[in-house]
Each structure stands twice: as C-alpha cells, then as structure tokens.
Design a protein around this motif. Structure first.
Motif, PDB file in Angstrom:
ATOM      1  N   ARG A 199       5.458  -6.107  -1.440  1.00  0.00           N
ATOM      2  CA  ARG A 199       4.760  -5.724  -2.675  1.00  0.00           C
ATOM      3  C   ARG A 199       4.430  -6.955  -3.520  1.00  0.00           C
ATOM      4  N   ASP A 212       0.815  -1.219   0.000  1.00  0.00           N
ATOM      5  CA  ASP A 212       0.000   0.000   0.000  1.00  0.00           C
ATOM      6  C   ASP A 212       0.844   1.262   0.000  1.00  0.00           C
ATOM      7  N   GLU A 213       2.106   1.154  -0.360  1.00  0.00           N
ATOM      8  CA  GLU A 213       3.013   2.308  -0.385  1.00  0.00           C
ATOM      9  C   GLU A 213       3.536   2.536  -1.805  1.00  0.00           C
ATOM     10  N   ASP A 214       2.621   2.824  -2.701  1.00  0.00           N
ATOM     11  CA  ASP A 214       3.007   3.064  -4.093  1.00  0.00           C
ATOM     12  C   ASP A 214       3.876   4.299  -4.246  1.00  0.00           C
ATOM     13  N   HIS A 215       3.791   5.224  -3.276  1.00  0.00           N
ATOM     14  CA  HIS A 215       4.524   6.479  -3.375  1.00  0.00           C
ATOM     15  C   HIS A 215       5.988   6.335  -2.981  1.00  0.00           C
ATOM     16  N   ASP A 222       9.777   4.502  -3.292  1.00  0.00           N
ATOM     17  CA  ASP A 222      10.608   3.800  -4.262  1.00  0.00           C
ATOM     18  C   ASP A 222      11.647   2.902  -3.611  1.00  0.00           C
ATOM     19  N   ASP A 240      -0.007  -5.340   3.142  1.00  0.00           N
ATOM     20  CA  ASP A 240      -0.197  -3.925   3.446  1.00  0.00           C
ATOM     21  C   ASP A 240       0.031  -3.664   4.936  1.00  0.00           C
TER      22      ASP A 240
END
Length: 280
Positions: A141, A120-123, A125, A146
C-alpha cells in the motif's frame, strides 16, 4: 528494547512477492520469514516455499508442527470448519503466530509484522494488532503495488507463480471451504488422493452431526458425479470467456500480463473469498 521484523508466508503469490520486495528494497532488515503449516497443504505449496527460501537466502520458519488439522478437528468434535465457524484459521494460523511472538512482546520488544495487502485492496483491513508493541505494516500500500505489480515482481525474480495457480486461486488447505466448485473438480482431477481424504472428513463430520459440507449445498459425493463435474467446468468456462470479453485493453499492460483469476469469476453463493492470513 529490541526491534524485530517478521513476514508471514501463505504459500500464495502476494506474500511471496512481498518477501521478494522486502529483500530487494530493504536488504538490511533482518526479517524472519514464517509459514504456519496446517499439515494439509498442497505439495505445490511446499515446492514453491522451497524455491522462495533459496531466493531469499534465509530459512523459512515452519510453525505449528505438532497440532495440525487432524488434532483440532478432533477437538471440535469432527465438525468441519466453515465460513461461519473458521476454527481452522483461528487455531492453525492465528494462534501459532501469537504464541511465536509472545515471548518477544513479553520482553518489551517491538515486533513489526509485514502484511501483503495490495494497493488495490481498499476493502481489506488486515490483522488488527492487539498489543501496543505489535506494529502491522503494509508495504504494498505504501509503495502502490497492485495485483499486476505482484505478478511483475514474481516474474522478474524468476520465481513466477506457484504451480497450483494453473488451476486454483488460493493456497492453504487442500480442502479449503472457500474453494469454488470448479476448484473441487480440479482437485479431484489433479490430486485425487486429497479429494478422497476431503470426502472422508465430510462423511465423518455428517455422521457426527455437522451441518456443513465442504462445498455449498452439495456434498463432494454429489459433486464428483461425471455429469455434475462437466456442468461445473462448462459453467466456469462461460464465465471466464465473459470476463475476458468485458476487459478493456490497457496499452501499458497487455491482457496476457493480467490473467483471469478464479476469484474474479465466483458466484457469491458458490464460493470465493478467503481468510486473509491463509490466502495472501
């Protein structure tokens, strides 16, 4: 060509859950667990790492035993680290890791580094590999784990959360500049000696011309005034109740399983955020 597996621990929940996850799902991997020690960690962090080490059945390697925060503070002319100048992350977290794996990479070996960025941490990298033989992997991922999944892993393992999550949202230094003001208030109440040390660092930094204080636009001497502390705590409680009222019930995951975290409530100008390698 040999292949190595390493997993960095911050003392926080996500990296601990990843260590548990890898131990349970990939027991045949010979993973080396490491912790880059700043010398200024909360005592609860060391306690939690000790319990995690017992669960894993393998030692956690502590990096950076000689060049701690005080060493690098002197090198930077007593200027405090800040969100704009994160020399603490660079010198106390990233550099020791690079030195640790350098002999392996120079030997031509492959180093797989497992990082606890959630599904849940698409932001986020994560660390960008700067060597062809360094392979950064994100198991959470890949498996769809999550934040609630992390909590479930830790609860099922019997470890639970580190005790500092009762009042704080991050691991790392006791005086991390990413703390919110309410976390500084809690630090003063729970670890007053650490708060006094942070005040001393701040006073010395100001005397040496540093433009930064630990907390945004407010010195710790100003923040610790009783009326100011009461104001900060009252404001935080209002935000917490507002967040609880905003959440929609999930019949598959009760609200009690998804506690409000301090980072859910931050004002951007006040704090929040974190250096990934410290926070995870």
């Amino acid at each position: 060509m040999a292949e190595h597996h390493v997993l960095g621990l911050s003392g926080g929940k996500d990296s601990a859950a990843l260590a548990v996850f890898m131990r349970q799902h990939y027991p045949d991997l010979n993973i080396r667990y490491f912790f880059t020690d700043t010398g200024k960690e909360l005592p609860e962090v060391y306690d939690f790492l000790g319990r995690l080490e017992g669960f894993l059945g393998r030692p956690i390697e502590y990096l950076n035993p000689h060049r701690d925060f005080d060493f690098w503070l002197r090198q930077y002319g007593h200027f405090l680290p800040s969100a704009q100048t994160r020399w603490c992350t660079r010198q106390l977290k990233l550099l020791p890791f690079k030195h640790w794996i350098r002999p392996l990479l120079q030997a031509g070996d492959i180093v797989n580094s497992y990082v606890a960025i959630r599904a849940d941490e698409d932001h986020r990298d994560g660390m960008v590999a700067q060597h062809d033989n360094l392979v950064v992997k994100f198991p959470f991922r890949d498996h769809g784990v999550d934040r609630l999944g992390v909590l479930e892993i830790l609860e099922a393992s019997g470890l639970g959360l580190p005790k500092y999550y009762d009042w704080r949202s991050r691991s790392g230094c006791t005086f991390c500049f990413f703390q919110q003001k309410v976390e500084w208030v809690k630090l003063k109440r729970i670890h007053p000696e650490a708060f006094e040390e942070a005040k001393a660092y701040e006073k010395s930094a100001i005397e040496h011309g540093s433009p930064f204080t630990w907390s945004h636009r407010e010195s710790l001497t100003e923040l610790e005034k009783p009326e100011r502390m009461a104001e900060i705590e009252a404001d935080f409680e209002i935000r917490k109740q507002r967040e609880l009222a905003r959440r929609k019930p999930n019949p598959l995951r009760p609200v009690s399983c998804d506690p409000v975290e301090i980072d859910d409530l931050y004002y951007e100008e006040e704090g929040g955020g974190a250096c990934l390698v410290c926070h995870k």
